[in-house]
Design an enzyme around this catalytic site. Structure first.
Site, PDB file in Angstrom:
ATOM      1  N   GLU A  12       0.829  -1.212   0.000  1.00 52.54           N
ATOM      2  CA  GLU A  12       0.000   0.000   0.000  1.00 52.54           C
ATOM      3  C   GLU A  12       0.864   1.262   0.000  1.00 52.54           C
ATOM      4  OE1 GLU A  12      -3.526  -0.629   2.222  1.00 52.54           O
ATOM      5  OE2 GLU A  12      -3.931   1.498   2.447  1.00 52.54           O
ATOM      6  N   GLU A  49       1.877   1.689  -3.458  1.00 54.33           N
ATOM      7  CA  GLU A  49       0.733   2.191  -4.239  1.00 54.33           C
ATOM      8  C   GLU A  49       0.527   3.689  -4.002  1.00 54.33           C
ATOM      9  OE1 GLU A  49      -2.962   0.340  -3.124  1.00 54.33           O
ATOM     10  OE2 GLU A  49      -4.001   1.052  -4.926  1.00 54.33           O
ATOM     11  N   CYS A  96      -8.743  -2.299   4.004  1.00 55.48           N
ATOM     12  CA  CYS A  96      -8.615  -3.526   4.804  1.00 55.48           C
ATOM     13  C   CYS A  96      -9.826  -3.821   5.672  1.00 55.48           C
ATOM     14  CB  CYS A  96      -7.337  -3.512   5.632  1.00 55.48           C
ATOM     15  SG  CYS A  96      -6.988  -1.968   6.409  1.00 55.48           S
ATOM     16  N   SER A 150      -7.694   1.437  -2.214  1.00 55.69           N
ATOM     17  CA  SER A 150      -6.433   0.753  -2.482  1.00 55.69           C
ATOM     18  C   SER A 150      -6.740  -0.594  -3.122  1.00 55.69           C
ATOM     19  CB  SER A 150      -5.694   0.548  -1.165  1.00 55.69           C
ATOM     20  OG  SER A 150      -4.700  -0.426  -1.336  1.00 55.69           O
ATOM     21  N   LYS A 205     -15.228 -10.036   8.535  1.00 54.73           N
ATOM     22  CA  LYS A 205     -14.155 -10.824   7.928  1.00 54.73           C
ATOM     23  C   LYS A 205     -14.692 -12.156   7.404  1.00 54.73           C
ATOM     24  CE  LYS A 205     -10.593  -8.138   8.338  1.00 54.73           C
ATOM     25  NZ  LYS A 205      -9.879  -7.666   7.152  1.00 54.73           N
ATOM     26  N   GLU A 238     -15.895 -11.206   4.092  1.00 49.06           N
ATOM     27  CA  GLU A 238     -14.755 -10.931   3.208  1.00 49.06           C
ATOM     28  C   GLU A 238     -14.156 -12.235   2.676  1.00 49.06           C
ATOM     29  OE1 GLU A 238     -10.891  -9.541   4.915  1.00 49.06           O
ATOM     30  OE2 GLU A 238     -11.108  -7.854   3.558  1.00 49.06           O
ATOM     31  N   GLU A 259     -14.116 -12.246  -5.325  1.00 47.82           N
ATOM     32  CA  GLU A 259     -12.888 -11.591  -5.833  1.00 47.82           C
ATOM     33  C   GLU A 259     -11.640 -12.114  -5.143  1.00 47.82           C
ATOM     34  OE1 GLU A 259     -15.410 -10.031  -4.399  1.00 47.82           O
ATOM     35  OE2 GLU A 259     -16.025  -8.240  -5.504  1.00 47.82           O
ATOM     36  N   CYS A 317     -10.368  -1.941  14.843  1.00 45.58           N
ATOM     37  CA  CYS A 317     -10.604  -3.374  15.086  1.00 45.58           C
ATOM     38  C   CYS A 317     -10.642  -3.750  16.559  1.00 45.58           C
ATOM     39  CB  CYS A 317      -9.523  -4.198  14.428  1.00 45.58           C
ATOM     40  SG  CYS A 317      -9.531  -4.031  12.673  1.00 45.58           S
TER      41      CYS A 317
HETATM   42 FE1  HC1 Z   1      -8.271  -5.685  11.648  1.00 47.61          FE
HETATM   43 FE2  HC1 Z   1      -6.743  -5.806   9.667  1.00 47.61          FE
HETATM   44  S1  HC1 Z   1      -6.448  -4.366  11.400  1.00 47.61           S
HETATM   45  S2  HC1 Z   1      -8.911  -5.154   9.502  1.00 47.61           S
HETATM   46  O1  HC1 Z   1      -9.157  -4.363  12.167  1.00 47.61           O
HETATM   47  O2  HC1 Z   1      -6.169  -4.568   8.347  1.00 47.61           O
HETATM   48  O3  HC1 Z   1     -10.454  -7.622  11.720  1.00 47.61           O
HETATM   49  O4  HC1 Z   1      -7.231  -6.601  14.269  1.00 47.61           O
HETATM   50  O5  HC1 Z   1      -7.021  -8.281  11.125  1.00 47.61           O
HETATM   51  O6  HC1 Z   1      -7.180  -7.993   7.568  1.00 47.61           O
HETATM   52  O7  HC1 Z   1      -3.941  -6.809  10.166  1.00 47.61           O
HETATM   53  C1  HC1 Z   1      -9.671  -6.862  11.820  1.00 47.61           C
HETATM   54  C2  HC1 Z   1      -7.673  -6.196  13.362  1.00 47.61           C
HETATM   55  C3  HC1 Z   1      -7.248  -7.147  10.956  1.00 47.61           C
HETATM   56  C4  HC1 Z   1      -6.949  -7.157   8.348  1.00 47.61           C
HETATM   57  C5  HC1 Z   1      -4.970  -6.447   9.922  1.00 47.61           C
END
Ligand code: HC1
Ligand code: SF4
Length: 571
Positions: free
Chosen positions: A277, A280, A297, A317, A356, A359, A364, A501
């Site tokens: 990132e 990027e 993220c 991103s 998550k 996700e 994708e 998070c």
């Molecule tokens: Fe997160 Fe991440 S910080 S998004 O909050 O970018 O869930 O902890 O795991 O993938 O590393 C959550 C936390 C986590 C991702 C990272």
């Protein structure tokens, strides 16, 4: 100031105060169920009723303002009987399946019934609010709903999603989705903030522990687990420890004892995310790319953007989240190094986040048809597995992560806090732009708990205008300003959950909601403590990351890196 008496004690409070606030000033605890300070002050549950001398009937303390000379009784026999009666009426319409409820022993209704002496329920059930819906990542059980409205308030006011709300009237009132559909059919972003605020077990995440147990016991599979940055500062709460306690070592030991073949760290792939990132960002800045660059993220944020701000999709991103990057490298680089067929590698994530799960299922996020991540469990689900296995968590010795994808820097650790991704990226970008190993690496201007923070950062003569946002209602505010031309930035971090998070929808439930802000603060502090204690605090210094690029992916932004670590979302 207004002077009143509560239970015979004098107190002076501002004239805007409610009886509930005045009582709390005297350390008198009036029980509540629907009340959430500043968010849900509606007086709907009536548990907080009190007697006021000279007034007829009982009055809800949470919405009744003080006036000069009031004399209030908070626990007379009339008040106590009335509260008990209200609870009995709530219980009449509540599916009383405490033993199998995910909130057993962590339920505000159960606690109140216990305290108020509710033994039997003398009333008939009057409303059928429907059956449990397990078809979404967020499971709704209307039979347990107590109509407090807290979830609806969070969903609309904090997240600006508004996909759950009151419907119908009288005895048929319910808190539901449009047409009573599954949340997955609507614009729900799976953030799980409604779960955390629900006083009972009416909302919970999809339970994926069975899937994980099966994988661990399947000898054909090589099961690797990754743990998100924010899990380690909250997991201990499930075992009686202080919020913010770093239980990384015990967590790793527990995961090894649960039978995972390798225990790796999402903090490692958070460092990897910064490599990609940061590159990027520099590319976009130097080559006239689309700005602001917005972090990608947080899957709740991505879904929110897709539904409501698709004109910003090209600003996102192209980096996959650390969770997904981890999965992609586990099934390529790690499988290759370990000599294991990638199809046999089963990747489990332990996340503080309910989104998550969504996700990991996104179409994708696959490489050559293989899903990056096969199963996601929350911090709460991991705690449940540890309890099921009889492991005495608090007594465990510490262990370290396995090598190859287990080393991380302080920059990876701070991803778990709002502002952390921004700060981690700035640490690397600043070193790259100055070609120095800078000492001044704590970007305090992007830290904090406010919902929107803005800063100007000067790096090597380059002025960077940045913003950090948490909570999707705040994201709306900021993006609306950008749309209207009122604000402009180079780089924005967005996290769907308030606080980042550490306060994800999958974290341990905070029973005492008045302590929620303090718990969040302690978890945030816990993460900054991990960062301070790390010898390496910049992602590009991570030796395992360097080794991986050298051996497998050339440079950040290379063709191979793009194949594995990047994606794009469609408008
Ligand atoms: Fe997160 Fe991440 S910080 S998004 O909050 O970018 O869930 O902890 O795991 O993938 O590393 C959550 C936390 C986590 C991702 C990272
Ligand atoms: Fe609303 Fe988030 Fe709950 Fe979905 S998960 S209903 S978006 S609070």
């Amino acid at each position: 100031m207004i002077n009143i008496k509560i239970d015979g004690l004098d107190v002076s409070v501002p004239k805007s105060a409610t009886i509930l606030q005045a009582a709390r000033q005297l350390q008198i605890e009036i029980p509540t169920l629907c009340y959430m300070k500043g968010l849900n002050e509606v007086g709907s549950c009536r548990i907080c009723v009190v007697e006021v001398e000279g007034w007829r009937g009982l009055h809800p303390a949470c919405v009744t303002k003080v006036s000069e000379g009031l004399s209030v009784k908070t626990s007379s026999s009339t008040v106590r009987e009335s509260r008990k009666n209200i609870l009995e009426l709530i219980m009449a319409n509540h599916d009383r399946e405490c033993l199998s409820c995910p909130r057993n022993q962590n339920c505000e209704l159960q606690k109140l019934c216990n305290e108020m002496g509710v033994e039997a329920v003398p009333y008939e059930k009057r409303a059928d609010r429907g059956t449990i819906d397990k078809s979404s990542y967020i499971v709704r059980d209307p039979g347990k709903c107590v109509l407090c409205g807290r979830c609806a308030a969070v969903c609309s006011d904090i997240q600006n999603v508004g996909v759950i709300n009151y419907a119908h009237r009288g005895a048929h009132t319910s808190v539901t989705t449009p047409y009573g559909d599954s949340l997955s059919e609507h614009s729900c972003i799976n953030c799980g903030q409604c779960i955390k605020i629900c006083p009972v077990g009416a909302l919970q995440e999809r339970d994926d522990t069975g899937k994980v147990w099966n994988a661990v016991e399947d000898n054909e599979l090589h099961v690797v687990v990754q743990t998100a940055p924010a899990v380690r500062v909250a997991l201990g709460e499930e075992f009686g420890m202080q919020p913010g306690t770093d239980v990384e070592g015990k967590m790793v030991t527990a995961l090894k004892r649960l039978g995972f073949d390798r225990v790796f760290d999402t903090n490692f792939s958070a460092d990897l995310t910064i490599m990609e990132e940061g590159t990027e960002l520099l590319n976009r800045l130097n080559n006239g790319g689309r700005l602001p660059l917005i972090t990608s993220c947080s899957p709740g944020w991505i879904k929110f953007c897709e539904h409501n701000y698709h004109d910003f999709i090209d600003n996102l991103s192209s980096c996959k989240s650390p969770q997904q990057m981890f999965g992609a490298v586990a099934k390529s680089y790690y499988a290759h190094k370990a000599g294991i067929d990638a199809k046999k590698v089963f990747v489990v994530s332990v996340m503080p986040c309910t989104a998550k799960k969504f996700e990991a299922d996104r179409e994708e996020l696959k490489v050559d048809g293989l899903r990056d991540v096969d199963a996601v469990i929350t911090t709460r689900e991991l705690a449940k597995m540890i309890k099921q296995s009889g492991i005495q968590f608090a007594e465990l010795p510490d262990s370290g992560f396995d090598s190859l994808m287990g080393v991380s820097t302080g920059a990876g650790a701070i991803f778990g806090n709002t502002g952390g991704v921004m700060e981690a990226a700035l640490r690397t970008v600043a070193d790259l732009l100055t070609a120095k190993d800078l000492n001044d690496i704590e970007y305090t201007s992007v830290r904090g708990m406010e919902g929107i923070r803005e800063a100007n950062v000067v790096i090597n003569g380059m002025d960077l205008r940045v913003a950090v946002v948490n909570g999707t209602a705040n994201a709306s505010k900021l993006l609306d300003k950008i749309r209207s031309g009122e604000a402009a930035y180079h780089f924005i971090e967005v996290m769907a959950c308030p606080g980042g998070c550490v306060n994800g929808g999958g974290q341990p439930i905070i029973m005492d909601k008045s302590a929620a802000e303090e718990v969040k603060r302690m978890r945030i502090e816990g993460i900054y403590g991990i960062d301070r204690d790390r010898e390496l605090r910049k992602s590009h210094k991570n030796p395992e990351i360097k080794e991986m690029y050298e051996e497998y992916m050339d440079n950040p932004g290379s063709h191979k890196a793009h194949q594995l670590l990047h994606t794009h979302y469609v408008k």
